[in-house]
Design a protein around this motif. Sequence first.
Motif, PDB file in Angstrom:
ATOM      1  N   THR A  96       0.832  -1.205   0.000  1.00 55.80           N
ATOM      2  CA  THR A  96       0.000   0.000   0.000  1.00 55.80           C
ATOM      3  C   THR A  96       0.862   1.248   0.000  1.00 55.80           C
ATOM      4  OG1 THR A  96      -1.684  -1.190   1.251  1.00 55.80           O
ATOM      5  CG2 THR A  96      -1.835   1.208   1.263  1.00 55.80           C
ATOM      6  N   SER A  97       0.396   2.279  -0.683  1.00 50.22           N
ATOM      7  CA  SER A  97       1.066   3.574  -0.682  1.00 50.22           C
ATOM      8  C   SER A  97       0.185   4.592   0.023  1.00 50.22           C
ATOM      9  CB  SER A  97       1.354   4.039  -2.117  1.00 50.22           C
ATOM     10  OG  SER A  97       2.279   3.178  -2.746  1.00 50.22           O
ATOM     11  N   ILE A  98       0.701   5.148   1.106  1.00 50.00           N
ATOM     12  CA  ILE A  98      -0.035   6.145   1.886  1.00 50.00           C
ATOM     13  C   ILE A  98       0.677   7.483   1.764  1.00 50.00           C
ATOM     14  CG2 ILE A  98      -0.637   6.852   4.237  1.00 50.00           C
ATOM     15  CD1 ILE A  98      -1.299   4.051   4.894  1.00 50.00           C
ATOM     16  N   PRO A  99      -0.041   8.569   1.431  1.00 51.60           N
ATOM     17  CA  PRO A  99       0.607   9.878   1.329  1.00 51.60           C
ATOM     18  C   PRO A  99       1.150  10.333   2.679  1.00 51.60           C
ATOM     19  CG  PRO A  99      -1.782  10.090   1.165  1.00 51.60           C
ATOM     20  CD  PRO A  99      -1.480   8.635   1.120  1.00 51.60           C
ATOM     21  N   VAL A 100       2.347  10.902   2.661  1.00 46.71           N
ATOM     22  CA  VAL A 100       3.006  11.327   3.896  1.00 46.71           C
ATOM     23  C   VAL A 100       3.254  12.833   3.934  1.00 46.71           C
ATOM     24  CG1 VAL A 100       4.084   9.100   4.347  1.00 46.71           C
ATOM     25  CG2 VAL A 100       5.248  10.754   2.871  1.00 46.71           C
ATOM     26  N   CYS A 101       2.803  13.560   2.916  1.00 50.11           N
ATOM     27  CA  CYS A 101       2.998  15.005   2.893  1.00 50.11           C
ATOM     28  C   CYS A 101       2.028  15.610   1.881  1.00 50.11           C
ATOM     29  CB  CYS A 101       4.438  15.368   2.527  1.00 50.11           C
ATOM     30  SG  CYS A 101       4.956  14.745   0.904  1.00 50.11           S
ATOM     31  N   GLY A 102       1.928  16.921   1.899  1.00 50.19           N
ATOM     32  CA  GLY A 102       1.105  17.642   0.940  1.00 50.19           C
ATOM     33  C   GLY A 102       1.880  18.792   0.342  1.00 50.19           C
ATOM     34  N   GLU A 103       1.295  19.437  -0.646  1.00 49.38           N
ATOM     35  CA  GLU A 103       1.980  20.509  -1.373  1.00 49.38           C
ATOM     36  C   GLU A 103       1.708  21.875  -0.750  1.00 49.38           C
ATOM     37  OE1 GLU A 103       4.183  19.934  -3.612  1.00 49.38           O
ATOM     38  OE2 GLU A 103       3.783  17.796  -3.690  1.00 49.38           O
ATOM     39  N   ASN A 104       2.691  22.734  -0.840  1.00 51.25           N
ATOM     40  CA  ASN A 104       2.640  24.104  -0.330  1.00 51.25           C
ATOM     41  C   ASN A 104       2.345  25.036  -1.510  1.00 51.25           C
ATOM     42  OD1 ASN A 104       3.295  26.706   0.491  1.00 51.25           O
ATOM     43  ND2 ASN A 104       5.205  26.144   1.465  1.00 51.25           N
ATOM     44  N   THR A 105       1.269  25.797  -1.432  1.00 56.32           N
ATOM     45  CA  THR A 105       0.888  26.691  -2.529  1.00 56.32           C
ATOM     46  C   THR A 105       1.053  28.169  -2.167  1.00 56.32           C
ATOM     47  OG1 THR A 105      -1.437  26.650  -1.811  1.00 56.32           O
ATOM     48  CG2 THR A 105      -0.752  25.011  -3.454  1.00 56.32           C
ATOM     49  N   LYS A 106       1.738  28.451  -1.048  1.00 50.97           N
ATOM     50  CA  LYS A 106       1.906  29.845  -0.625  1.00 50.97           C
ATOM     51  C   LYS A 106       2.875  30.596  -1.541  1.00 50.97           C
ATOM     52  CE  LYS A 106       2.997  28.790   3.693  1.00 50.97           C
ATOM     53  NZ  LYS A 106       2.568  27.413   3.959  1.00 50.97           N
ATOM     54  N   PRO A 107       2.688  31.898  -1.717  1.00 51.11           N
ATOM     55  CA  PRO A 107       3.672  32.696  -2.462  1.00 51.11           C
ATOM     56  C   PRO A 107       4.926  32.902  -1.620  1.00 51.11           C
ATOM     57  CG  PRO A 107       1.990  34.123  -1.534  1.00 51.11           C
ATOM     58  CD  PRO A 107       1.547  32.718  -1.247  1.00 51.11           C
ATOM     59  N   ASP A 108       5.969  33.440  -2.233  1.00 57.48           N
ATOM     60  CA  ASP A 108       7.214  33.684  -1.510  1.00 57.48           C
ATOM     61  C   ASP A 108       7.005  34.610  -0.313  1.00 57.48           C
ATOM     62  OD1 ASP A 108       8.704  32.089  -3.148  1.00 57.48           O
ATOM     63  OD2 ASP A 108       9.779  33.714  -4.158  1.00 57.48           O
ATOM     64  N   TYR A 109       7.655  34.284   0.795  1.00 56.55           N
ATOM     65  CA  TYR A 109       7.715  35.185   1.948  1.00 56.55           C
ATOM     66  C   TYR A 109       8.605  36.363   1.539  1.00 56.55           C
ATOM     67  CZ  TYR A 109       8.171  36.615   6.840  1.00 56.55           C
ATOM     68  OH  TYR A 109       8.129  37.310   8.020  1.00 56.55           O
ATOM     69  N   PRO A 110       8.301  37.588   2.002  1.00 55.94           N
ATOM     70  CA  PRO A 110       9.088  38.756   1.583  1.00 55.94           C
ATOM     71  C   PRO A 110      10.475  38.808   2.221  1.00 55.94           C
ATOM     72  CG  PRO A 110       7.413  39.421   3.167  1.00 55.94           C
ATOM     73  CD  PRO A 110       7.135  37.984   2.826  1.00 55.94           C
ATOM     74  N   ILE A 111      11.364  37.968   1.731  1.00 60.26           N
ATOM     75  CA  ILE A 111      12.757  37.949   2.162  1.00 60.26           C
ATOM     76  C   ILE A 111      13.580  37.435   0.992  1.00 60.26           C
ATOM     77  CG2 ILE A 111      12.615  35.596   3.098  1.00 60.26           C
ATOM     78  CD1 ILE A 111      14.507  36.480   5.341  1.00 60.26           C
ATOM     79  N   THR A 112      14.752  38.002   0.782  1.00 60.15           N
ATOM     80  CA  THR A 112      15.582  37.548  -0.329  1.00 60.15           C
ATOM     81  C   THR A 112      16.161  36.168  -0.013  1.00 60.15           C
ATOM     82  OG1 THR A 112      17.639  38.501   0.525  1.00 60.15           O
ATOM     83  CG2 THR A 112      16.217  39.935  -0.829  1.00 60.15           C
ATOM     84  N   ASP A 113      16.559  35.454  -1.046  1.00 52.96           N
ATOM     85  CA  ASP A 113      17.098  34.111  -0.850  1.00 52.96           C
ATOM     86  C   ASP A 113      18.359  34.141   0.015  1.00 52.96           C
ATOM     87  OD1 ASP A 113      15.038  33.320  -2.444  1.00 52.96           O
ATOM     88  OD2 ASP A 113      16.276  32.706  -4.157  1.00 52.96           O
ATOM     89  N   ASP A 114      19.257  35.085  -0.250  1.00 50.52           N
ATOM     90  CA  ASP A 114      20.491  35.150   0.533  1.00 50.52           C
ATOM     91  C   ASP A 114      20.206  35.549   1.983  1.00 50.52           C
ATOM     92  OD1 ASP A 114      22.207  34.282  -1.405  1.00 50.52           O
ATOM     93  OD2 ASP A 114      22.881  36.277  -2.022  1.00 50.52           O
ATOM     94  N   MET A 115      19.238  36.440   2.196  1.00 56.12           N
ATOM     95  CA  MET A 115      18.908  36.842   3.563  1.00 56.12           C
ATOM     96  C   MET A 115      18.295  35.663   4.327  1.00 56.12           C
ATOM     97  SD  MET A 115      19.365  39.473   5.494  1.00 56.12           S
ATOM     98  CE  MET A 115      19.532  40.863   4.343  1.00 56.12           C
ATOM     99  N   LEU A 116      17.503  34.852   3.637  1.00 53.49           N
ATOM    100  CA  LEU A 116      16.946  33.655   4.268  1.00 53.49           C
ATOM    101  C   LEU A 116      18.063  32.682   4.642  1.00 53.49           C
ATOM    102  CD1 LEU A 116      14.646  31.766   5.090  1.00 53.49           C
ATOM    103  CD2 LEU A 116      14.471  31.049   2.680  1.00 53.49           C
TER     104      LEU A 116
END
Length: 322
Positions: A96-116
Amino acid sequence: HLHGHCLDIETEVLTERGFLRKNDIKRSDKIATFNMENQSIEYQNYSEMHEYRGNHKMISYDGKSVSLCVTDKHRVVIKNKEIYKVKLADEVKHITSIPVCGENTKPDYPITDDMLKLYLHIATDGSFENSNLVRFHFKKERKIRELTELLGRMGIKYSINPSKTGTVKINFSIPCDLAGLNIKPLDRSLIMGLSSRQVHILVDTYAITDGCKNGKSSYQFSTAKECEANLLQEVLVTSGYCCNMLKRVRGKYTGYVLSVNTRKVSTFNAKTTKHEIEGVVWCLTVPNSTLVVRRKGKCHITGNCHSSYKVEQGKILDVGID
């Protein structure tokens, strides 16, 4: 005697405040659910909390990433040939295959990649000399290189000096962009506000700072803080990652290890154990008819209680009759 199809008392349900046990859930809490049409995580109000005391017929089965203990007629979400379906627990008897996670559909948080990335470096490896100055002590050349290249790219001035203990000390002032955020412990609004793309950055950064990468898409993170482990597991399973948490106690030290990979389902041979328990079983009713749950540090998607079942072959499966 009409009864719901429920979870055992050890099972936690994910809410907007994190994973909670039955007695910790408030009426105002929104519950993490799984949309079976697009596999996204949606937070919804629950209409009812069900609790049943007495003797219950239970089914338990465990996989590498799943720990399930439910009443025999509880709804279990499975994936079969790219389609998500619902089966009753006592019908799940084969591979059996049971899902263990779901997808995130939120937009980017207002922080640059390097600052994160810098925020995560400070949160995991940094220490505060005062409210503005952060210090790192490194022995590993890999960590020194990653941090100094990041600081240079961001134009942040820093000092770097060898210490008498054989470590390298790196000091710099915290950028004003991070001044309003909690850093130790992690800022919940920031971490849970990250988009799926930004969570990938978090995973890659943790693999450098407080973890490692095992193979192409498998990671392991370590932390001594339970609140940090819980928050990381929460953001990972709601952003497309399978994540199991293991508590390790060695003498006076307690630590938490997160095993992370990019699998969406856990596939295992469902060797069930049937038994009876005396006590409480419980569940919630939510519009999506699914819940994100955790048991023994393992997260997965399951059905909820008293859902609106689809009619198939003239039968409506909603409640059991004892």
